[in-house]
Design a protein around this motif. Structure first.
Motif, PDB file in Angstrom:
ATOM      1  N   LEU A 168       0.851  -1.187   0.000  1.00 50.42           N
ATOM      2  CA  LEU A 168       0.000   0.000   0.000  1.00 50.42           C
ATOM      3  C   LEU A 168       0.885   1.235   0.000  1.00 50.42           C
ATOM      4  CD1 LEU A 168      -2.526  -0.998   2.825  1.00 50.42           C
ATOM      5  CD2 LEU A 168      -2.872  -1.236   0.372  1.00 50.42           C
ATOM      6  N   ASN A 169       0.507   2.227  -0.809  1.00 49.80           N
ATOM      7  CA  ASN A 169       1.308   3.451  -0.878  1.00 49.80           C
ATOM      8  C   ASN A 169       0.391   4.634  -1.166  1.00 49.80           C
ATOM      9  OD1 ASN A 169       2.679   5.498  -2.968  1.00 49.80           O
ATOM     10  ND2 ASN A 169       4.238   4.789  -1.536  1.00 49.80           N
ATOM     11  N   ALA A 170       0.681   5.761  -0.544  1.00 50.32           N
ATOM     12  CA  ALA A 170      -0.001   7.014  -0.834  1.00 50.32           C
ATOM     13  C   ALA A 170       1.050   8.098  -0.977  1.00 50.32           C
ATOM     14  CB  ALA A 170      -0.985   7.383   0.272  1.00 50.32           C
ATOM     15  N   ASN A 171       0.856   9.016  -1.937  1.00 50.07           N
ATOM     16  CA  ASN A 171       1.857  10.052  -2.112  1.00 50.07           C
ATOM     17  C   ASN A 171       1.261  11.359  -2.605  1.00 50.07           C
ATOM     18  OD1 ASN A 171       2.329  10.062  -5.257  1.00 50.07           O
ATOM     19  ND2 ASN A 171       2.409   7.891  -4.666  1.00 50.07           N
ATOM     20  N   LEU A 172       1.954  12.446  -2.315  1.00 49.57           N
ATOM     21  CA  LEU A 172       1.658  13.791  -2.792  1.00 49.57           C
ATOM     22  C   LEU A 172       2.871  14.268  -3.583  1.00 49.57           C
ATOM     23  CD1 LEU A 172       0.145  15.473   0.401  1.00 49.57           C
ATOM     24  CD2 LEU A 172      -1.112  14.724  -1.623  1.00 49.57           C
ATOM     25  N   TYR A 173       2.632  14.958  -4.696  1.00 51.28           N
ATOM     26  CA  TYR A 173       3.761  15.404  -5.502  1.00 51.28           C
ATOM     27  C   TYR A 173       3.375  16.595  -6.378  1.00 51.28           C
ATOM     28  CZ  TYR A 173       1.558  12.981  -9.444  1.00 51.28           C
ATOM     29  OH  TYR A 173       0.691  12.583 -10.428  1.00 51.28           O
ATOM     30  N   LEU A 174       4.393  17.341  -6.777  1.00 55.59           N
ATOM     31  CA  LEU A 174       4.227  18.413  -7.754  1.00 55.59           C
ATOM     32  C   LEU A 174       4.451  17.837  -9.141  1.00 55.59           C
ATOM     33  CD1 LEU A 174       6.164  21.320  -5.995  1.00 55.59           C
ATOM     34  CD2 LEU A 174       3.683  21.175  -6.352  1.00 55.59           C
ATOM     35  N   ASN A 175       3.540  18.156 -10.062  1.00 57.18           N
ATOM     36  CA  ASN A 175       3.646  17.695 -11.443  1.00 57.18           C
ATOM     37  C   ASN A 175       3.887  18.904 -12.350  1.00 57.18           C
ATOM     38  OD1 ASN A 175       2.951  15.150 -13.275  1.00 57.18           O
ATOM     39  ND2 ASN A 175       2.157  16.981 -14.283  1.00 57.18           N
ATOM     40  N   TRP A 176       5.017  18.887 -13.049  1.00 56.45           N
ATOM     41  CA  TRP A 176       5.394  19.998 -13.925  1.00 56.45           C
ATOM     42  C   TRP A 176       5.463  19.477 -15.362  1.00 56.45           C
ATOM     43  CZ3 TRP A 176      10.914  22.485 -14.144  1.00 56.45           C
ATOM     44  CH2 TRP A 176      10.877  23.581 -15.019  1.00 56.45           C
ATOM     45  N   ALA A 177       4.588  20.002 -16.211  1.00 52.88           N
ATOM     46  CA  ALA A 177       4.581  19.624 -17.628  1.00 52.88           C
ATOM     47  C   ALA A 177       5.713  20.351 -18.332  1.00 52.88           C
ATOM     48  CB  ALA A 177       3.238  19.957 -18.254  1.00 52.88           C
ATOM     49  N   LEU A 220       7.546  16.146 -15.263  1.00 58.22           N
ATOM     50  CA  LEU A 220       8.460  15.880 -14.155  1.00 58.22           C
ATOM     51  C   LEU A 220       7.666  15.833 -12.860  1.00 58.22           C
ATOM     52  CD1 LEU A 220      11.419  15.650 -13.053  1.00 58.22           C
ATOM     53  CD2 LEU A 220      11.356  18.155 -12.809  1.00 58.22           C
ATOM     54  N   MET A 221       7.923  14.824 -12.028  1.00 57.13           N
ATOM     55  CA  MET A 221       7.214  14.665 -10.755  1.00 57.13           C
ATOM     56  C   MET A 221       8.219  14.673  -9.610  1.00 57.13           C
ATOM     57  SD  MET A 221       4.565  11.598 -11.724  1.00 57.13           S
ATOM     58  CE  MET A 221       5.935  10.450 -11.864  1.00 57.13           C
ATOM     59  N   ILE A 222       7.933  15.460  -8.572  1.00 55.87           N
ATOM     60  CA  ILE A 222       8.758  15.483  -7.361  1.00 55.87           C
ATOM     61  C   ILE A 222       7.815  15.514  -6.165  1.00 55.87           C
ATOM     62  CG2 ILE A 222      10.482  16.749  -6.023  1.00 55.87           C
ATOM     63  CD1 ILE A 222      11.489  17.970  -8.611  1.00 55.87           C
ATOM     64  N   GLY A 223       8.019  14.580  -5.197  1.00 60.76           N
ATOM     65  CA  GLY A 223       7.106  14.549  -4.069  1.00 60.76           C
ATOM     66  C   GLY A 223       7.535  13.616  -2.962  1.00 60.76           C
ATOM     67  N   ALA A 224       6.594  13.291  -2.089  1.00 59.48           N
ATOM     68  CA  ALA A 224       6.831  12.431  -0.928  1.00 59.48           C
ATOM     69  C   ALA A 224       5.804  11.314  -0.896  1.00 59.48           C
ATOM     70  CB  ALA A 224       6.762  13.248   0.364  1.00 59.48           C
ATOM     71  N   THR A 225       6.209  10.146  -0.409  1.00 65.38           N
ATOM     72  CA  THR A 225       5.317   8.986  -0.361  1.00 65.38           C
ATOM     73  C   THR A 225       5.441   8.262   0.973  1.00 65.38           C
ATOM     74  OG1 THR A 225       6.626   7.039  -1.060  1.00 65.38           O
ATOM     75  CG2 THR A 225       6.130   8.688  -2.741  1.00 65.38           C
ATOM     76  N   GLY A 226       4.418   7.500   1.310  1.00 65.47           N
ATOM     77  CA  GLY A 226       4.450   6.606   2.455  1.00 65.47           C
ATOM     78  C   GLY A 226       3.979   5.225   2.034  1.00 65.47           C
ATOM     79  N   SER A 227       4.669   4.176   2.478  1.00 62.64           N
ATOM     80  CA  SER A 227       4.351   2.807   2.054  1.00 62.64           C
ATOM     81  C   SER A 227       4.181   1.877   3.242  1.00 62.64           C
ATOM     82  CB  SER A 227       5.459   2.248   1.146  1.00 62.64           C
ATOM     83  OG  SER A 227       5.613   3.011  -0.019  1.00 62.64           O
ATOM     84  N   HIS A 228       3.366   0.838   3.048  1.00 53.29           N
ATOM     85  CA  HIS A 228       3.153  -0.187   4.068  1.00 53.29           C
ATOM     86  C   HIS A 228       3.146  -1.545   3.386  1.00 53.29           C
ATOM     87  CE1 HIS A 228       1.547  -2.329   7.528  1.00 53.29           C
ATOM     88  NE2 HIS A 228       0.582  -2.803   6.753  1.00 53.29           N
ATOM     89  N   CYS A 280      11.109  10.057  -0.454  1.00 51.90           N
ATOM     90  CA  CYS A 280      11.065  11.124  -1.450  1.00 51.90           C
ATOM     91  C   CYS A 280      11.079  10.457  -2.828  1.00 51.90           C
ATOM     92  CB  CYS A 280      12.278  12.036  -1.322  1.00 51.90           C
ATOM     93  SG  CYS A 280      12.361  12.928   0.241  1.00 51.90           S
ATOM     94  N   LYS A 281      10.376  11.059  -3.774  1.00 49.36           N
ATOM     95  CA  LYS A 281      10.349  10.453  -5.098  1.00 49.36           C
ATOM     96  C   LYS A 281      10.595  11.500  -6.171  1.00 49.36           C
ATOM     97  CE  LYS A 281       5.624  10.731  -6.924  1.00 49.36           C
ATOM     98  NZ  LYS A 281       4.541   9.938  -7.534  1.00 49.36           N
ATOM     99  N   ILE A 282      11.173  11.045  -7.279  1.00 45.73           N
ATOM    100  CA  ILE A 282      11.324  11.853  -8.473  1.00 45.73           C
ATOM    101  C   ILE A 282      11.022  10.948  -9.661  1.00 45.73           C
ATOM    102  CG2 ILE A 282      13.820  11.417  -8.607  1.00 45.73           C
ATOM    103  CD1 ILE A 282      14.054  14.277  -9.808  1.00 45.73           C
TER     104      ILE A 282
END
Length: 415
Positions: free
Chosen positions: A179-188, A195-203, A221-223
């Motif tokens: 299971l994973n949920a994340n928030l990120y900025l999406n730049w076209a 390009l996606m940059i953000g943070a995630t949490g996993s279980h 952190c994700k990119i």
């Protein structure tokens, strides 16, 4: 042998999810939405942007178990995690009715490879998962704040073994839910690349189907970079089009869900808990009248029934450590729960909180919580994947099943 059987159960159920939901439902919508002169491929390309993405994550492992804190063969704390992901998705086109109503929804299938820094005792698992995301806030035509969730199965773990892997009292099965949920900025960056940059949490855990089941939790952190095959340049500029979303007919629908699963059981004894031998069946139903407030939210109450073959079993000492199973009446319960659901194309995420009002025995006298994913197979039928917790922390059982929605008046927007 039991571990292999469990792995095949997970794999078979996940294959059914993938093929019965996205493929069948998308085909049904295509046939209904376009004239016969269009091919399925042409209609799909007109309605959706197809995307392929790569993603890298690095993060921190929460030290929730002595094994992670250094009580392992290497004698070191496990703090860092890394993973790589490859994902295919399709997204509703910008400046359309569906885009406005469902906040730029996209969904697809992903695969991931995970490294937790201890392949000898924990393994380097790989995951296969469904995912969906959408727009939370639009800052400009090219920049937005998005959300995404992932749900699937991870394979290739090295589970606890009394003889060969006794330090790993964290993971008990070769296959575990992811299971994973994340928030990120999406730049076209261009019509083709995001390009996606953000943070995630996993279980990661096995849903109480095998011991041990402490689970593994990470924050990362994700990119990532996404290639959009058929996005047009005019879809990245501010549009003067203002699509009119049809007025939503508020109404009450009724969800009937039947589910079943299997579980392990820890029995309370003086000085702690001991695992009962064997695997126990769980079966149940839920009937939920839900008020549909709009395109993305519905809420209501549910009547929940369950038969848990592990409920109220006791350990007795008569020369051998035997476990007694009570009558069926002490393994059944009827409860009432409040439900809320976030509704998007193809997928619905729901939460519930309730209490058993008719029961026998202490095990079923509980305040329970439910997290569920409903996956559309057709307009009114769905696959159901849920998890039941007791008092917010004690794992109960998985809820794997099928459901049907009565009196569904939701407008079709994916045309």
């Amino acid at each position: 042998m039991e571990n292999k059987m469990q792995t095949w159960k997970w794999l078979a159920f996940f294959v059914a999810i993938c093929f019965l939901s996205d493929t069948t439902y998308a085909q049904q919508q295509t046939h209904k939405s376009y004239p016969e002169s269009y091919s399925d491929t042409t209609a799909f390309a007109q309605r959706f942007i197809q995307r392929v993405g790569i993603e890298g994550r690095t993060g921190y492992i929460f030290p929730t178990n002595p094994f992670l804190k250094g009580m392992n063969y290497q004698g070191k704390e496990m703090k860092s995690t890394y993973s790589g992901h490859l994902k295919y998705s399709f997204q509703v086109r910008p400046n359309t009715t569906a885009d406005k109503a469902y906040i730029g929804a996209y969904q697809g299938l992903g695969v991931g490879y995970f490294d937790f820094g201890n392949p000898e005792e924990l393994g380097n698992p790989f995951g296969v998962y469904l995912f969906q995301g959408g727009r939370i806030a639009q800052f400009s035509p090219r920049l937005s704040l998005n959300y995404e969730w992932n749900f699937g199965i991870s394979f290739g773990w090295k589970p606890y073994d009394e003889s060969y892997n006794s330090s790993n009292k964290l993971i008990g099965s070769k296959a575990n839910a992811y299971l994973n949920a994340n928030l990120y900025l999406n730049w076209a960056l261009s019509p083709k690349f995001d390009l996606m940059i953000g943070a995630t949490g996993s279980h990661f855990s096995n849903g109480n189907t095998r011991y041990p089941n402490s689970g593994l939790n990470t924050v990362d952190c994700k990119i990532g970079l996404v290639y959009n095959f058929n996005r047009r340049a005019d879809e990245l500029v501010k549009s003067w089009q203002r699509p009119i979303v049809p007025l939503f007919p508020r109404h009450v629908s009724y969800d009937l869900t039947l589910f079943g699963s299997w579980r392990k059981k820890a029995v309370d004894v003086s000085g702690g808990q001991v695992p009962a031998p064997g695997t126990y069946a769980v079966m149940g139903f839920s009937f939920a009248p839900m008020y549909n407030f709009g395109y993305k939210f519905r809420a209501g109450v549910a009547l929940d029934g369950v038969y848990d073959h592990s409920a109220n079993i006791k350990q007795e000492y008569n020369g051998e450590d035997d476990f007694t199973v009570p009558s069926a009446l002490k393994q059944m319960a009827l409860g009432i729960s409040a439900r809320g659901e976030f509704v998007m194309p193809y997928f619905t995420i729901g939460i519930g909180m309730g209490a058993n009002i008719l029961h026998n025995g202490d095990d079923l006298k509980s305040f329970y919580q439910i997290l569920a994913l409903k996956i559309d197979v057709s307009r009114n039928t769905y696959l159901h994947i849920g998890y039941n917790l007791k008092d917010f922390h004690e794992p109960n059982y998985l809820m794997l099943g099928l459901g049907y929605r009565f009196n569904n008046k939701r407008p079709r927007l994916l045309h």
